[in-house]
Enzyme design. Structure first.
Site, PDB file in Angstrom:
ATOM      1  N   LEU A 208       0.863  -1.194   0.000  1.00 35.66           N
ATOM      2  CA  LEU A 208       0.000   0.000   0.000  1.00 35.66           C
ATOM      3  C   LEU A 208       0.887   1.228   0.000  1.00 35.66           C
ATOM      4  O   LEU A 208       1.913   1.254   0.690  1.00 35.66           O
ATOM      5  CB  LEU A 208      -0.898   0.025   1.239  1.00 35.66           C
ATOM      6  CG  LEU A 208      -2.052  -0.969   1.289  1.00 35.66           C
ATOM      7  CD1 LEU A 208      -2.755  -0.897   2.643  1.00 35.66           C
ATOM      8  CD2 LEU A 208      -3.060  -0.713   0.163  1.00 35.66           C
TER       9      LEU A 208
ATOM     10  N   HIS B 122      -0.068   4.914  -9.677  1.00 36.30           N
ATOM     11  CA  HIS B 122       0.445   4.722 -11.039  1.00 36.30           C
ATOM     12  C   HIS B 122      -0.115   5.789 -11.987  1.00 36.30           C
ATOM     13  O   HIS B 122      -1.147   6.405 -11.707  1.00 36.30           O
ATOM     14  CB  HIS B 122      -0.001   3.360 -11.573  1.00 36.30           C
ATOM     15  CG  HIS B 122       0.653   2.183 -10.934  1.00 36.30           C
ATOM     16  ND1 HIS B 122      -0.061   1.126 -10.414  1.00 36.30           N
ATOM     17  CD2 HIS B 122       1.964   1.877 -10.757  1.00 36.30           C
ATOM     18  CE1 HIS B 122       0.778   0.214  -9.931  1.00 36.30           C
ATOM     19  NE2 HIS B 122       2.010   0.654 -10.112  1.00 36.30           N
TER      20      HIS B 122
ATOM     21  N   CYS C 102      -5.687  -3.021 -13.658  1.00 38.67           N
ATOM     22  CA  CYS C 102      -4.569  -3.779 -13.082  1.00 38.67           C
ATOM     23  C   CYS C 102      -4.797  -5.279 -13.011  1.00 38.67           C
ATOM     24  O   CYS C 102      -3.849  -6.027 -12.812  1.00 38.67           O
ATOM     25  CB  CYS C 102      -4.226  -3.234 -11.704  1.00 38.67           C
ATOM     26  SG  CYS C 102      -5.576  -3.320 -10.571  1.00 38.67           S
TER      27      CYS C 102
HETATM   28  C1  CIR Z   1       0.449  -2.418  -5.132  1.00 39.88           C
HETATM   29  O1  CIR Z   1       0.599  -1.538  -4.284  1.00 39.88           O
HETATM   30  O2  CIR Z   1       1.346  -2.688  -5.929  1.00 39.88           O
HETATM   31  C2  CIR Z   1      -0.851  -3.190  -5.162  1.00 39.88           C
HETATM   32  N1  CIR Z   1      -1.386  -3.269  -3.849  1.00 39.88           N
HETATM   33  C3  CIR Z   1      -1.845  -2.537  -6.112  1.00 39.88           C
HETATM   34  C4  CIR Z   1      -1.392  -2.559  -7.526  1.00 39.88           C
HETATM   35  C5  CIR Z   1      -2.397  -1.995  -8.475  1.00 39.88           C
HETATM   36  N2  CIR Z   1      -1.872  -2.028  -9.790  1.00 39.88           N
HETATM   37  C6  CIR Z   1      -2.306  -1.286 -10.783  1.00 39.88           C
HETATM   38  O3  CIR Z   1      -3.188  -0.473 -10.628  1.00 39.88           O
HETATM   39  N3  CIR Z   1      -1.730  -1.412 -11.973  1.00 39.88           N
END
Ligand code: CIR
Length: 259
Positions: A18, A160, A247
């Site tokens: 997070l 992101h 994602c």
């Molecule tokens: C992270 O912090 O990497 C994951 N909890 C969430 C990733 C989300 N990824 C995305 O939106 N491409």
């Protein structure tokens, strides 16, 4: 044929990385149901869903977008910027080799696929806490020969680049101007998220359908008024892990399966 590679929700999801959110309890069973609904939405939008192997010990494995950048010409295997996520691409690279030539980034590059927005031949790379300038530089080097130009974009206040801007139709982006410099996207029609939904810029376009989280109804209504065919999907538990709709899949076209 349109392929969507997904990866199951891990039982360890509650230990996810997070960055901009507080940790709150996550109902993993409910996250599984959301993920199944997401896969059903991918199928009804025309994609063939291919599930990558589960990775129960990798809490963020479901967020498979971050493991690669898949273009028509090649797949670039990412180097995720969170230490807990560095092993995620290991099982995804061989799967992508079934469909594409694969290219690899090298140390000291870090890059999450969620930071890469491809608009035609222009590739925008978020310079975030996960993706460093060297990651953007190496991606540019890998893609130059295919005729892509790669441009770094500062990202503030979110994980992101694609938390802040995504494509919702040809030449049209949905964005949050507080999180990316809007001038970067001046060549496109820009649709602003609703002010009460700052996280709503993450939408997933699949041909003529745009998947949006069902907890952002105001932005969905804005898109609907603009003539974009939105399909709300439940993803409230995955959102507690700082995930969205782009994602949870790697989306790309194939003409044939390579031998
Ligand atoms: C992270 O912090 O990497 C994951 N909890 C969430 C990733 C989300 N990824 C995305 O939106 N491409």
């Amino acid at each position: 044929m349109l392929i969507a590679i997904t990866r199951p929700v891990s039982p360890s999801l509650a230990s996810c990385a997070l960055t901009h959110q507080e940790r709150v309890p996550i109902d993993v069973e409910r996250a599984h149901r959301e993920h199944a609904a997401y896969e059903a939405a991918l199928r009804s939008a025309g994609a063939t869903v291919v599930q990558a192997p589960a990775a129960p010990d990798l809490p963020d494995a479901v967020f498979i977008e971050d493991t690669a950048v898949v273009l028509d010409e090649a797949a670039v295997i990412a180097r995720p910027g969170a230490p807990s996520r560095v092993h995620e691409p290991e099982a995804i690279a061989p799967l992508l080799e079934t469909y594409r030539d694969t290219l690899h980034l090298r140390e000291p590059a870090s890059l999450d696929g969620g930071d890469v927005l491809v608009l035609g031949r222009r590739v925008f790379v978020g310079l975030s806490s996960r993706t460093n300038p060297e990651g953007a530089r190496q991606l540019g080097e890998a893609l130059r020969g295919f005729g892509y130009t790669v441009q770094g974009v500062p990202v503030t206040g979110c994980l992101h680049l694609k938390s802040a801007v995504t494509e919702v139709a040809d030449g049209v982006v949905l964005l949050n101007r507080q999180r990316v410099p809007p001038g970067t996207f001046a060549d496109y029609e820009r649709i602003d998220v609703d002010v009460e939904e700052p996280g709503a810029a993450n939408a997933l376009r699949i041909d003529g359908t745009v998947l949006v989280p069902d907890h952002y109804p105001r932005t969905a209504a804005i898109l609907d008024r603009r003539g974009v065919a939105v399909r709300p999907v439940p993803c409230g538990e995955l959102a507690k892990a700082e995930g969205g709709v782009t994602c949870c899949s790697l989306l790309f076209r194939v003409n044939e399966i390579r031998q």
